[in-house]
Write an enzyme that holds these catalytic residues in place. Structure first.
Site, PDB file in Angstrom:
ATOM      1  N   ASN A 241     -14.028  -4.478  -5.368  1.00 41.18           N
ATOM      2  CA  ASN A 241     -14.274  -4.096  -3.966  1.00 41.18           C
ATOM      3  C   ASN A 241     -14.633  -2.608  -3.786  1.00 41.18           C
ATOM      4  O   ASN A 241     -15.460  -2.271  -2.934  1.00 41.18           O
ATOM      5  CB  ASN A 241     -13.062  -4.474  -3.094  1.00 41.18           C
ATOM      6  CG  ASN A 241     -11.735  -3.977  -3.663  1.00 41.18           C
ATOM      7  OD1 ASN A 241     -11.712  -3.290  -4.694  1.00 41.18           O
ATOM      8  ND2 ASN A 241     -10.635  -4.320  -3.014  1.00 41.18           N
TER       9      ASN A 241
ATOM     10  N   ARG B 163      -1.061   4.718  -0.364  1.00 40.50           N
ATOM     11  CA  ARG B 163      -1.967   5.705   0.215  1.00 40.50           C
ATOM     12  C   ARG B 163      -2.474   5.310   1.599  1.00 40.50           C
ATOM     13  O   ARG B 163      -2.417   6.101   2.543  1.00 40.50           O
ATOM     14  CB  ARG B 163      -3.181   5.927  -0.703  1.00 40.50           C
ATOM     15  CG  ARG B 163      -2.894   6.837  -1.875  1.00 40.50           C
ATOM     16  CD  ARG B 163      -3.596   6.348  -3.120  1.00 40.50           C
ATOM     17  NE  ARG B 163      -2.955   5.137  -3.583  1.00 40.50           N
ATOM     18  CZ  ARG B 163      -1.929   5.118  -4.447  1.00 40.50           C
ATOM     19  NH1 ARG B 163      -1.525   6.227  -4.977  1.00 40.50           N
ATOM     20  NH2 ARG B 163      -1.338   3.990  -4.802  1.00 40.50           N
TER      21      ARG B 163
ATOM     22  N   SER C 281       0.848  -1.203   0.000  1.00 37.29           N
ATOM     23  CA  SER C 281       0.000   0.000   0.000  1.00 37.29           C
ATOM     24  C   SER C 281       0.873   1.239   0.000  1.00 37.29           C
ATOM     25  O   SER C 281       1.924   1.262   0.640  1.00 37.29           O
ATOM     26  CB  SER C 281      -0.873   0.004   1.260  1.00 37.29           C
ATOM     27  OG  SER C 281      -1.408   1.284   1.481  1.00 37.29           O
TER      28      SER C 281
ATOM     29  N   ARG D  81      -5.374  -4.739   6.165  1.00 37.20           N
ATOM     30  CA  ARG D  81      -5.534  -4.944   4.712  1.00 37.20           C
ATOM     31  C   ARG D  81      -5.297  -6.420   4.460  1.00 37.20           C
ATOM     32  O   ARG D  81      -4.207  -6.928   4.742  1.00 37.20           O
ATOM     33  CB  ARG D  81      -4.535  -4.075   3.942  1.00 37.20           C
ATOM     34  CG  ARG D  81      -4.457  -4.419   2.471  1.00 37.20           C
ATOM     35  CD  ARG D  81      -3.753  -3.381   1.648  1.00 37.20           C
ATOM     36  NE  ARG D  81      -4.571  -2.178   1.520  1.00 37.20           N
ATOM     37  CZ  ARG D  81      -4.402  -1.248   0.582  1.00 37.20           C
ATOM     38  NH1 ARG D  81      -3.448  -1.377  -0.314  1.00 37.20           N
ATOM     39  NH2 ARG D  81      -5.173  -0.189   0.546  1.00 37.20           N
TER      40      ARG D  81
ATOM     41  N   CYS E 287      -9.021   5.433  -7.625  1.00 37.35           N
ATOM     42  CA  CYS E 287      -8.443   5.280  -6.279  1.00 37.35           C
ATOM     43  C   CYS E 287      -6.932   5.124  -6.300  1.00 37.35           C
ATOM     44  O   CYS E 287      -6.296   5.256  -5.255  1.00 37.35           O
ATOM     45  CB  CYS E 287      -9.132   4.149  -5.527  1.00 37.35           C
ATOM     46  SG  CYS E 287      -8.650   2.510  -6.069  1.00 37.35           S
TER      47      CYS E 287
ATOM     48  N   ASP F 149     -11.043   2.001 -11.930  1.00 34.00           N
ATOM     49  CA  ASP F 149     -10.036   1.469 -11.015  1.00 34.00           C
ATOM     50  C   ASP F 149      -9.173   0.516 -11.828  1.00 34.00           C
ATOM     51  O   ASP F 149      -9.447   0.270 -13.010  1.00 34.00           O
ATOM     52  CB  ASP F 149     -10.758   0.755  -9.852  1.00 34.00           C
ATOM     53  CG  ASP F 149      -9.820   0.385  -8.716  1.00 34.00           C
ATOM     54  OD1 ASP F 149      -8.625   0.735  -8.769  1.00 34.00           O
ATOM     55  OD2 ASP F 149     -10.279  -0.276  -7.768  1.00 34.00           O
TER      56      ASP F 149
ATOM     57  N   SER G  46      -6.214  -6.329 -10.243  1.00 39.99           N
ATOM     58  CA  SER G  46      -5.961  -6.069  -8.826  1.00 39.99           C
ATOM     59  C   SER G  46      -4.816  -6.933  -8.316  1.00 39.99           C
ATOM     60  O   SER G  46      -4.425  -7.911  -8.976  1.00 39.99           O
ATOM     61  CB  SER G  46      -7.218  -6.375  -8.005  1.00 39.99           C
ATOM     62  OG  SER G  46      -8.202  -5.413  -8.291  1.00 39.99           O
ATOM     63  N   MET G  47      -4.318  -6.559  -7.108  1.00 42.41           N
ATOM     64  CA  MET G  47      -3.245  -7.338  -6.493  1.00 42.41           C
ATOM     65  C   MET G  47      -3.704  -8.788  -6.324  1.00 42.41           C
ATOM     66  O   MET G  47      -4.791  -9.033  -5.802  1.00 42.41           O
ATOM     67  CB  MET G  47      -2.891  -6.750  -5.120  1.00 42.41           C
ATOM     68  CG  MET G  47      -2.118  -5.454  -5.196  1.00 42.41           C
ATOM     69  SD  MET G  47      -1.784  -4.755  -3.564  1.00 42.41           S
ATOM     70  CE  MET G  47      -3.256  -3.779  -3.267  1.00 42.41           C
TER      71      MET G  47
END
Ligand code: CP
Length: 321
Positions: A166, A59, A57, A108, A270, A230, A234-235
């Site tokens: 998400n 942010r 991460s 997270r 984001c 977005d 994603s990860m």
């Protein structure tokens, strides 16, 4: 008059409008007092936060660490390499231990169920710092950014163009409660979760907002005030990258997408961002609120922490929603 002290924050599904609004109000108040007036506001003096990050991460980590410190508290950043959780200590034992050592946990995680297990066994609040199902602190930052930009939220139409992920799920659990319409355009096979969709349909009916599920990005953008996308990968989805880039062909947000939007349209993402999702012309344009959105991550996490750990009343007038 709304007291959120001691509440966990796993999903916006658990929070009604009268509980979301004070978080945004406190966030705006802290931004005003600390950033604009230069005040020292040590509301979290003597408090500690355990920050568990299974994934990387920029942010969320920076916002939480710097924000908690700015309010006089002590953040502890813990990756799987730092703590026993997931290696040789159970979630139950970790939750009980952290409850005696910290005042709040922000985690997270890969699986949302990890947060739910942590929350069951912890006696302190647990905050979702992103899970596979929801990213509610991101949406707090987004709502705050839109409230700042437009002066209110009610009546706006947000167009989500991209993956049914998400962040979208958190929008779906909150926008209708605040009077915001939602248009969702996803490629076939990338629709949001069916249970979340069902819940969002009930909310939209209850609050009289529009909710549409589409496949055409231009149709979603038409007359919308806010265009949002977005990452398409994603990860944890890196192996699917090639297929995803192919499946999302035509979903890039450009000025052409904006040409059919409302005259005062803006853009949110984001972050981190890839150019295939939104081109540079939009991303670096005055329409783009992305860097304010990233900064507001900090003020909204601070606002949330103050709401769940103190009985603070903001000094600025109530915000218009
Ligand atoms: N938007 C967001 O959550 O960013 P990070 O992954 O950098 O925390």
């Amino acid at each position: 008059s709304v007291n959120l002290e001691g509440r966990s924050f796993l999903t916006l599904k658990d929070f009604n409008a009268e509980e979301i609004k004070p978080i945004l109000w406190v966030s705006a108040d802290l931004k005003h007092r600390i950033k604009h007036r230069g005040e020292y506001v040590p509301l979290l003096q003597g408090k500690s936060i355990a920050m568990i990050f299974e994934k990387r991460s920029t942010r969320t980590r920076m916002a939480t660490e710097t924000g908690f410190s700015l309010l006089g508290g002590h953040p502890c950043f813990l990756t799987p390499q730092d703590i026993h959780l997931g290696v040789n200590e159970s979630t139950t034992d970790t939750a009980r231990v952290l409850s005696g050592l910290a005042d709040v946990v922000l985690a997270r995680v890969y699986s949302h169920s990890s947060l739910e297990h942590l929350d069951i066994d912890a006696s302190i609040p647990v905050i979702n710092g992103l899970s596979d199902l929801y990213h509610p602190i991101q949406v707090l930052a987004d709502l705050s950014t839109l409230q700042e930009h437009y002066g209110s939220l009610k009546g706006l139409t947000l167009a989500w163009i991209g993956d049914g992920n998400n962040v979208l799920h958190s929008f779906m659990m909150s926008l209708a409660k605040l009077g915001v319409n939602l248009k969702v355009a996803t490629p076939k096979g990338y629709e949001p979760d069916a249970n979340v969709t069902q819940e969002a349909q009930l909310l939209s009916k209850q609050f009289g907002t529009k909710l549409q599920f589409l496949m055409d990005p231009m149709e979603a953008a038409r007359h919308s005030s806010v265009l949002v996308t977005d990452t398409w990968v994603s990860m944890g989805q890196e192996e699917e990258k090639k297929k995803r880039l192919k499946d999302f062909h035509g979903y890039q947000i450009t000025m052409q997408t904006g040409s059919v939007a409302a005259p005062d349209w803006t853009f949110l993402h984001c972050l981190p961002r890839k150019a295939e999702e939104v081109d540079d012309e939009v991303f670096y344009s005055p329409r783009s609120l992305v860097f304010t959105e990233a900064e507001n991550h900090k003020w909204t996490i601070m606002g949330l922490m103050v709401c769940i750990l103190t009985d603070y009343t903001p000094q600025i007038p109530k915000l218009k929603f």
